[in-house]
Design a protein around this motif. Sequence first.
Motif, PDB file in Angstrom:
ATOM      1  N   PHE A   1       0.850  -1.187   0.000  1.00 52.39           N
ATOM      2  CA  PHE A   1       0.000   0.000   0.000  1.00 52.39           C
ATOM      3  C   PHE A   1       0.886   1.237   0.000  1.00 52.39           C
ATOM      4  O   PHE A   1       1.955   1.258   0.580  1.00 52.39           O
ATOM      5  CB  PHE A   1      -0.869   0.063   1.269  1.00 52.39           C
ATOM      6  N   ALA A   2       0.417   2.299  -0.634  1.00 54.76           N
ATOM      7  CA  ALA A   2       1.107   3.569  -0.500  1.00 54.76           C
ATOM      8  C   ALA A   2       0.918   4.097   0.913  1.00 54.76           C
ATOM      9  O   ALA A   2       1.804   4.727   1.487  1.00 54.76           O
ATOM     10  CB  ALA A   2       0.560   4.576  -1.507  1.00 54.76           C
ATOM     11  N   ALA A   3      -0.258   3.857   1.484  1.00 59.51           N
ATOM     12  CA  ALA A   3      -0.518   4.185   2.875  1.00 59.51           C
ATOM     13  C   ALA A   3       0.116   3.109   3.753  1.00 59.51           C
ATOM     14  O   ALA A   3       0.641   2.128   3.252  1.00 59.51           O
ATOM     15  CB  ALA A   3      -2.031   4.243   3.106  1.00 59.51           C
TER      16      ALA A   3
ATOM     17  N   HIS B   1      -6.498  -3.590  11.114  1.00 59.85           N
ATOM     18  CA  HIS B   1      -7.588  -3.772  10.147  1.00 59.85           C
ATOM     19  C   HIS B   1      -7.721  -2.486   9.339  1.00 59.85           C
ATOM     20  O   HIS B   1      -7.774  -1.390   9.916  1.00 59.85           O
ATOM     21  CB  HIS B   1      -8.903  -4.065  10.868  1.00 59.85           C
ATOM     22  N   PRO B   2      -7.778  -2.565   8.011  1.00 60.66           N
ATOM     23  CA  PRO B   2      -7.799  -1.348   7.195  1.00 60.66           C
ATOM     24  C   PRO B   2      -9.060  -0.509   7.357  1.00 60.66           C
ATOM     25  O   PRO B   2      -9.076   0.655   6.952  1.00 60.66           O
ATOM     26  CB  PRO B   2      -7.683  -1.880   5.762  1.00 60.66           C
TER      27      PRO B   2
ATOM     28  N   CYS C   1     -16.359   0.505   5.766  1.00 60.99           N
ATOM     29  CA  CYS C   1     -14.950   0.857   5.532  1.00 60.99           C
ATOM     30  C   CYS C   1     -14.797   2.297   5.050  1.00 60.99           C
ATOM     31  O   CYS C   1     -14.045   2.584   4.114  1.00 60.99           O
ATOM     32  CB  CYS C   1     -14.317  -0.118   4.543  1.00 60.99           C
ATOM     33  N   ALA C   2     -15.498   3.207   5.711  1.00 52.34           N
ATOM     34  CA  ALA C   2     -15.494   4.610   5.292  1.00 52.34           C
ATOM     35  C   ALA C   2     -14.175   5.305   5.595  1.00 52.34           C
ATOM     36  O   ALA C   2     -13.827   6.296   4.945  1.00 52.34           O
ATOM     37  CB  ALA C   2     -16.643   5.349   5.988  1.00 52.34           C
ATOM     38  N   GLU C   3     -13.409   4.806   6.574  1.00 48.66           N
ATOM     39  CA  GLU C   3     -12.173   5.467   6.977  1.00 48.66           C
ATOM     40  C   GLU C   3     -10.951   4.656   6.562  1.00 48.66           C
ATOM     41  O   GLU C   3      -9.924   4.671   7.234  1.00 48.66           O
ATOM     42  CB  GLU C   3     -12.176   5.703   8.486  1.00 48.66           C
ATOM     43  N   ARG C   4     -11.049   3.979   5.439  1.00 47.37           N
ATOM     44  CA  ARG C   4      -9.927   3.156   4.966  1.00 47.37           C
ATOM     45  C   ARG C   4      -8.788   4.037   4.457  1.00 47.37           C
ATOM     46  O   ARG C   4      -8.991   5.205   4.101  1.00 47.37           O
ATOM     47  CB  ARG C   4     -10.400   2.226   3.859  1.00 47.37           C
TER      48      ARG C   4
ATOM     49  N   PHE D   1     -13.417  -0.971  -2.852  1.00 50.44           N
ATOM     50  CA  PHE D   1     -13.843  -1.750  -1.686  1.00 50.44           C
ATOM     51  C   PHE D   1     -15.304  -2.132  -1.840  1.00 50.44           C
ATOM     52  O   PHE D   1     -16.133  -1.300  -2.206  1.00 50.44           O
ATOM     53  CB  PHE D   1     -13.668  -0.947  -0.394  1.00 50.44           C
ATOM     54  N   ARG D   2     -15.614  -3.383  -1.596  1.00 51.44           N
ATOM     55  CA  ARG D   2     -17.014  -3.806  -1.534  1.00 51.44           C
ATOM     56  C   ARG D   2     -17.140  -4.930  -0.531  1.00 51.44           C
ATOM     57  O   ARG D   2     -16.292  -5.811  -0.426  1.00 51.44           O
ATOM     58  CB  ARG D   2     -17.537  -4.250  -2.901  1.00 51.44           C
TER      59      ARG D   2
END
Length: 243
Positions: A15-17, A86-87, A150-153, A160-161
């Motif tokens: 991940f870049a994050a 957890h992402p 997963c709104a704050e991923r 994402f689904r």
Amino acid sequence: MNRRSTPLFIAAMAFAAPALLTACSDDTTTVADETTPVSSTGSPSSSTLTADVLLTDADTVYSDGADWFRLATGDEDLDGHGDLAHPCLAEGLNGTGASQVVRADFELRNTQEPDIEVQGDLLTELVGQYDDAAAAEAAYDAVVAAVTECAERPAAITDFRSFEPRAVDAGTEALIVDAHFGPLPEALEDGDSAYIMETGVALDGDRVVVLTSVIVGQDYNFLDEDGGTPVNQMLPVAVDRLG
């Protein structure tokens, strides 16, 4: 093995994050004393929440030819060594009001051919202690909502689904949320695969368990008659370990 579509030697997540579980490759991370209470700040506590409530190697399951092996235990960020457990839980269980959190990280290994290095398949467990059952129940609801939406991923997860949560017979309440997310790093991109995440969340009295596996692939074919998916099999065991 029962999972189709990807070999065991898939490349690691990129991940870049911040990575989902950077501690998995941190050789300085050590396993905590099984009887020492661990607080949300990493300091000793008088609470009974200790590392011995966490899954062990003997408790984990995956499939024929592969299994999970524990790398480290500690507080929620593994005493400063870890990143997100957890992402979809940007603030973890501490952010839901837990008074204490313990964590375990696992890696998948090829047990039939141990010389084959397995990268990218990850398992993490969180156990949170709350002031009372009502606080734990509120946290359970918040965690289920967070891993479903997963709104704050991290910004690096652009796709994402999730799917309808499915019930599991464990604890007071328990659900599993399946999700696919991406993008994959270029080395793994084949046009069909994604990160496949299975998150089990269980409520047991004044404690909440979050058990998360992430693999790379297209689909599962773990059969119900064989016990279902790995998290489906491990979540009741994780609750039983709470005593």
